[in-house]
Design an enzyme around this catalytic site. Structure first.
Site, PDB file in Angstrom:
ATOM      1  N   GLU A 235      -6.874  -2.624   4.604  1.00 45.09           N
ATOM      2  CA  GLU A 235      -5.886  -3.693   4.399  1.00 45.09           C
ATOM      3  C   GLU A 235      -5.770  -4.631   5.608  1.00 45.09           C
ATOM      4  O   GLU A 235      -5.664  -5.837   5.435  1.00 45.09           O
ATOM      5  CB  GLU A 235      -4.515  -3.104   4.071  1.00 45.09           C
ATOM      6  CG  GLU A 235      -4.476  -2.455   2.694  1.00 45.09           C
ATOM      7  CD  GLU A 235      -3.070  -2.034   2.288  1.00 45.09           C
ATOM      8  OE1 GLU A 235      -2.230  -2.915   2.055  1.00 45.09           O
ATOM      9  OE2 GLU A 235      -2.814  -0.825   2.225  1.00 45.09           O
ATOM     10  N   HIS A 251     -18.886  21.135   2.031  1.00 43.98           N
ATOM     11  CA  HIS A 251     -19.412  21.738   0.808  1.00 43.98           C
ATOM     12  C   HIS A 251     -20.097  20.695  -0.069  1.00 43.98           C
ATOM     13  O   HIS A 251     -20.496  20.993  -1.187  1.00 43.98           O
ATOM     14  CB  HIS A 251     -18.283  22.430   0.036  1.00 43.98           C
ATOM     15  CG  HIS A 251     -17.702  23.589   0.801  1.00 43.98           C
ATOM     16  ND1 HIS A 251     -18.200  24.870   0.708  1.00 43.98           N
ATOM     17  CD2 HIS A 251     -16.703  23.638   1.706  1.00 43.98           C
ATOM     18  CE1 HIS A 251     -17.503  25.666   1.503  1.00 43.98           C
ATOM     19  NE2 HIS A 251     -16.599  24.941   2.134  1.00 43.98           N
ATOM     20  N   LYS A 344      -1.837  -7.361  -8.771  1.00 45.74           N
ATOM     21  CA  LYS A 344      -0.481  -7.055  -9.252  1.00 45.74           C
ATOM     22  C   LYS A 344       0.008  -8.162 -10.181  1.00 45.74           C
ATOM     23  O   LYS A 344       0.594  -7.893 -11.221  1.00 45.74           O
ATOM     24  CB  LYS A 344       0.484  -6.902  -8.070  1.00 45.74           C
ATOM     25  CG  LYS A 344       0.323  -5.592  -7.320  1.00 45.74           C
ATOM     26  CD  LYS A 344       1.400  -5.434  -6.251  1.00 45.74           C
ATOM     27  CE  LYS A 344       1.185  -4.169  -5.442  1.00 45.74           C
ATOM     28  NZ  LYS A 344       2.151  -3.934  -4.392  1.00 45.74           N
TER      29      LYS A 344
HETATM   30  C1  F6R Z   1       0.719  -2.062   2.160  1.00 43.71           C
HETATM   31  C2  F6R Z   1       0.511  -2.654   0.873  1.00 43.71           C
HETATM   32  C3  F6R Z   1       0.250  -1.821  -0.325  1.00 43.71           C
HETATM   33  C4  F6R Z   1       1.600  -1.491  -1.013  1.00 43.71           C
HETATM   34  C5  F6R Z   1       1.353  -0.958  -2.420  1.00 43.71           C
HETATM   35  C6  F6R Z   1       2.632  -0.561  -3.127  1.00 43.71           C
HETATM   36  O1  F6R Z   1       1.120  -3.054   3.093  1.00 43.71           O
HETATM   37  O2  F6R Z   1       0.602  -3.837   0.791  1.00 43.71           O
HETATM   38  O3  F6R Z   1      -0.471  -0.658  -0.062  1.00 43.71           O
HETATM   39  O4  F6R Z   1       2.331  -0.576  -0.247  1.00 43.71           O
HETATM   40  O5  F6R Z   1       0.695  -1.925  -3.166  1.00 43.71           O
HETATM   41  O6  F6R Z   1       3.612  -1.555  -3.051  1.00 43.71           O
HETATM   42  P1  F6R Z   1       5.061  -1.162  -2.574  1.00 43.71           P
HETATM   43  O7  F6R Z   1       4.908  -0.546  -1.223  1.00 43.71           O
HETATM   44  O8  F6R Z   1       5.835  -2.439  -2.538  1.00 43.71           O
HETATM   45  O9  F6R Z   1       5.573  -0.210  -3.613  1.00 43.71           O
END
Ligand code: F6R
Length: 349
Positions: A235, A251, A344
């Site tokens: 990230e 293994h 998302k």
């Molecule tokens: C870390 C990041 C992602 C989020 C994940 C879940 O900075 O951006 O790994 O943590 O997509 O989102 P949240 O944490 O808001 O539930």
């Protein structure tokens, strides 16, 4: 183009770190102290489940390792997915953890927790998760908004531990936390300011630069940190990295390196701990000599301090800084994660 020594040039670093991750890293020890002030009261329970994804799941991993290591007698599970396991029932305590409060996998688990009458609490800064908790009268651990979730590990871990402190040796946990805070304050200064030659985070970033980091941890101990380092590289530096666990990797995975024609592409990073099982210690040593005999670069790190909290958090912190510096070497602003955001957004259409 970044050249050796440039990581010490704060102006140059700031030009790349446009969104200000360095400042968040520097303030991590302060975050830990604030996070330790947050908790909810929890009833007695038979099993514990932490639901979360990505940066919000890591605190659950650290909690599980910590509790298991302290011989906490109840099972602890971390669920990274849409469904609770079938054994989640009214005697199950659930921490639903989502920094944004809008992660669909976590919200789906919460819907199931409500249906199955589990006792649940929300750990979030905002979003639908906070709304659901308010609507159902579930306790909320409210954490500050506006940070990338992966920089909020203190907030996403310690309030759960604090809430469970009454089931542990409370003063021993306090002592461990104090030690961890002291260790991290010193490390913050070192990783941020020490010149490259004396800065393990900068040196590690240089070793990884142009290579693919392979990170190995020990089962039930540093495996969670290895996973964290891998995700931080992915990230922060937008670079590939892979992790695995000793002894399992011996293994299977080790065989895969035997005839690898592009060995020079990989840098092996072993995460060690004084409490690792004696056979795991031997297995690390054997893996190391096998890889070195093949001409591979193998690096080794362990956390600082006596207590497990200091060791886990300090080792984790080294990965945070090294992945930050790796991003700078690749000239990538460490904060934005556009692909994750796009995925998302598409999923909600
Ligand atoms: C870390 C990041 C992602 C989020 C994940 C879940 O900075 O951006 O790994 O943590 O997509 O989102 P949240 O944490 O808001 O539930």
């Amino acid at each position: 183009m970044i050249v050796p020594g440039d990581l010490d040039d704060l102006k140059r670093v700031a030009q790349i770190d446009r969104s200000g991750m360095r400042e968040l890293l520097l303030r991590f020890p302060e975050q830990l102290a604030r996070a330790w002030q947050l908790s909810v009261s929890v009833p007695d329970f038979e099993r514990l489940i932490v639901c979360g994804m990505g940066g919000s799941a890591v605190g659950g991993d650290y909690l599980r390792v910590y509790l298991t290591h302290k011989r906490f007698p109840k099972p602890v599970f971390v669920i990274r997915g849409y469904e609770l396991p079938p054994f989640a029932d009214a005697n199950t305590l659930i921490f639903a953890v989502s920094y944004s409060g809008n992660t669909e996998e976590t919200l789906s688990c919460v819907a199931e927790a409500v249906e199955r009458d589990c006792h649940w609490a929300a750990l979030t800064s905002d979003g639908r998760l906070a709304e659901l908790a308010r609507a159902h009268g579930a306790p909320i651990i409210q954490i500050p908004k506006g940070m990338p979730p992966r920089t909020a590990l203190g907030y996403l871990f310690l309030p759960m531990l604090k809430s469970l402190q009454c089931f542990l040796d409370e003063s021993a946990v306090e002592t461990e936390l104090t030690e961890a805070l002291d260790a991290l304050k010193k490390l913050a200064a070192r990783y941020a300011e020490a010149p490259e030659a004396e800065n393990p985070a900068e040196r590690l970033a240089h070793a990884w630069h142009g290579h693919i980091p392979i990170i190995y941890g020990s089962h039930g101990l540093t495996d969670v940190v290895a996973r964290r380092w891998k995700a931080q590289i992915n990230e922060n530096a937008e670079a590939p990295a892979f992790c695995n666990v000793v002894p399992e990797l011996q293994h299977n995975e080790l065989m895969g390196w035997e005839h690898e024609p592009h060995r020079e592409l990989f840098v092996y990073t072993l995460l060690r701990d004084p409490d690792e099982h004696p056979q795991i210690k031997r297995r690390f040593e054997l893996s190391r000599s096998f890889l070195e005999d093949q001409g591979s670069l193998v690096l080794e790190f362990s956390g600082e301090g006596e207590g497990l909290l200091a060791r886990l958090l300090s080792l984790s912190y080294l990965g945070d800084w090294a992945s930050f510096y790796l991003a700078i070497l690749y000239a990538r602003d460490p904060t934005p994660v556009p692909l994750i955001d796009t995925l998302k957004a598409r999923l909600t259409q």
